[in-house]
Design an enzyme around this catalytic site. Structure first.
Site, mmCIF file in Angstrom:
data_model
loop_
_atom_site.group_PDB
_atom_site.id
_atom_site.type_symbol
_atom_site.label_atom_id
_atom_site.label_comp_id
_atom_site.label_asym_id
_atom_site.label_seq_id
_atom_site.Cartn_x
_atom_site.Cartn_y
_atom_site.Cartn_z
ATOM 1 N N GLY A 212 -2.162 -6.318 5.657
ATOM 2 C CA GLY A 212 -3.233 -6.803 4.787
ATOM 3 C C GLY A 212 -2.759 -7.997 3.982
ATOM 4 C CG ASN A 213 -5.023 -10.842 2.590
ATOM 5 O OD1 ASN A 213 -5.707 -10.764 1.581
ATOM 6 N ND2 ASN A 213 -5.552 -10.964 3.813
ATOM 7 C CG HIS A 214 -1.027 -9.939 -2.372
ATOM 8 N ND1 HIS A 214 -0.591 -8.672 -2.663
ATOM 9 C CD2 HIS A 214 0.032 -10.586 -1.824
ATOM 10 C CE1 HIS A 214 0.677 -8.550 -2.323
ATOM 11 N NE2 HIS A 214 1.075 -9.701 -1.802
ATOM 12 C CB SER A 215 -7.968 -11.281 -0.701
ATOM 13 O OG SER A 215 -9.294 -11.444 -1.136
ATOM 14 C CB ALA A 280 -7.627 -13.597 2.328
#
Ligand code: PMT
Length: 402
Positions: A212-215, A280
């Site tokens: 995943g990512n930090h969005s 994102a």
């Protein structure tokens, strides 16, 4: 569809003979799809009964801070009522009520509720012609206008006194028309359809893990709120997030992976006027998703990744009338990279944010962005709240497409 649909309308009734017309007014609001609650001054109940208005509004009617007859009486919370309202309309507004609204003379529930209201307040005065022309009334109306309230002018005709002239409360149809036109004027995006992506995507590795990512979704949700505030109908396709949409004009479609986001975006893209991609999206996903939780064994673990489809690029390739806005999250060569994305993805506008800028990008409530349009025009904004950035972006889109 009426702009009043799904609006919470709080009707304040004061003691004038025109109060009988509020029965029709409530019916018109309900017919337009609004929810209606009514607060009355005690004396207005001599002109129209709470039973009539509660039956038509399908809600209890309030006229005092608590029911004195009921030993278990509960407090009728004026603040709660006022905050519930998207719009407050005081009709009829007598000279007495107008004066109290100006002075803040808070001896009844209607005035207490008015003083607590943060929403637009419309006022439909009703009185005899000499009262309407009296400097005291003119002073009240001017003061209330200076407070930001909107006056729905009284009409001319036969008055209850038998005299004829200006002072009759505007007819219910004209009140609804006045409010509708006013709200539409504040709604330049009325009937425009927005498709917006927000948040991260999660690409499953096994049943418990993902890439995943930090969005956080904050930027995309603020954009959706800003568009809906100006009347747009918004479909918001969001990856996993804690954000919640407060506007009823926003239809949130939760997704998890890039593939799901791709499918939903293609489903809604044809009918969209504007598409804004602030999500994102993961560029890669694991080639194989393990059926069971991967056990800890070797010192290293290799996961083979394959490329996800680029949602924005695929929409750019098929776009017709749609105004297409992308985001670019960069860490170096920001302007050049963003410009390259405009071309590659066939965008009309790109919103560049750089992780080099403090307070910009993931998770935080602020962002620092640069707008670059397809002709290469660049506009760099200072650090602002994500809400302010969203408002600026929507204003820029309105300037370009309307
Ligand atoms: O959610 P927040 O915490 O508020 O953070 C906001 C944000 C930093 C996520 C947001 O401001 C932002 O920059 N979003 C885009 C992030 C990104 O993925 O940028 P990119 O440069 O990798 O992608 C370019 C554009 O293509 C983006 O519009 C992206 O949505 C889109 N894209 C990318 C890959 C892909 N497979 N499909 C896409 O549609």
């Amino acid at each position: 569809m009426s702009i009043l649909r799904d609006k919470n309308i709080l009707l304040g009734v004061s003691a004038g003979i025109a109060a009988y017309k509020t029965a029709s007014l409530v019916r018109l609001f309900i017919k337009a799809g609004a929810q209606v609650q009514v607060v009355m001054t005690p004396a207005s109940k001599d002109f129209v009964t709470p039973l009539t208005l509660s039956t038509l509004s399908k809600n209890p009617v309030f006229s005092s801070f608590y029911d004195e007859q009921d030993e278990n009486a509960v407090w009728n919370n004026h603040v709660e009522l006022a905050l519930w309202a998207d719009i407050m309309i005081i009709a009829p507004a007598t000279a007495n009520t107008l004066a109290k609204m100006v002075s803040g003379d808070c001896d009844n529930l209607l005035i207490a509720t008015y003083l607590s209201a943060k929403c637009p307040v419309y006022i439909a005065p009703a009185m005899d012609l000499d009262m309407y022309k009296h400097p005291s009334t003119i002073h009240s109306l001017q003061s209330l206008t200076s407070f930001g309230n909107l006056i729905i002018p009284a009409e001319s005709g036969e008055l209850a006194s038998g005299l004829s002239g200006e002072g009759r409360m505007a007819e219910p149809e004209n009140i609804v028309d006045f409010i509708t036109k006013d709200l539409e004027g504040q709604s330049p995006l009325l009937n425009k359809k927005f498709l917006i992506t927000a948040g991260p995507t999660y690409e499953a590795i096994d049943p418990v893990r993902f890439i995943g990512n930090h969005s956080s979704g904050k930027m995309g949700f603020e954009i959706a709120e800003a568009a809906a505030r100006l009347g747009a109908q918004v479909v918001l396709v969001s990856g996993p997030t804690n954000c919640k949409a407060s506007d009823t004009l926003i239809k949130v479609i939760p997704v998890v992976s890039a593939e799901e986001m791709y499918m939903v975006c293609h489903q809604y893209f044809y009918e969209a006027d504007v598409m804004i991609a602030s999500a994102a999206v993961a560029d890669y996903r694991p080639k194989n998703i393990a059926d069971q939780k991967i056990k800890k064994q070797e010192e290293t673990l290799n996961i083979e990744l394959i490329k996800n489809k680029d949602i924005l690029q695929s929409l750019g390739a098929i776009k017709e009338k749609q105004f297409l806005v992308g985001f670019a999250l960069e860490t170096e060569n920001e302007i050049a990279n963003a410009k390259a994305k405009i071309k590659k993805k066939n965008l009309d506008l790109i919103v560049l944010n750089s992780l080099q800028d403090a307070g910009a990008g993931f998770g935080v409530d602020t962002n620092k962005v640069t707008f670059i349009d397809k002709d290469g025009q660049i506009e760099t904004l200072p650090l602002k709240s994500k809400e302010a950035v969203a408002n600026d972006l929507i204003a820029k889109i309105i300037d370009t497409i309307l």
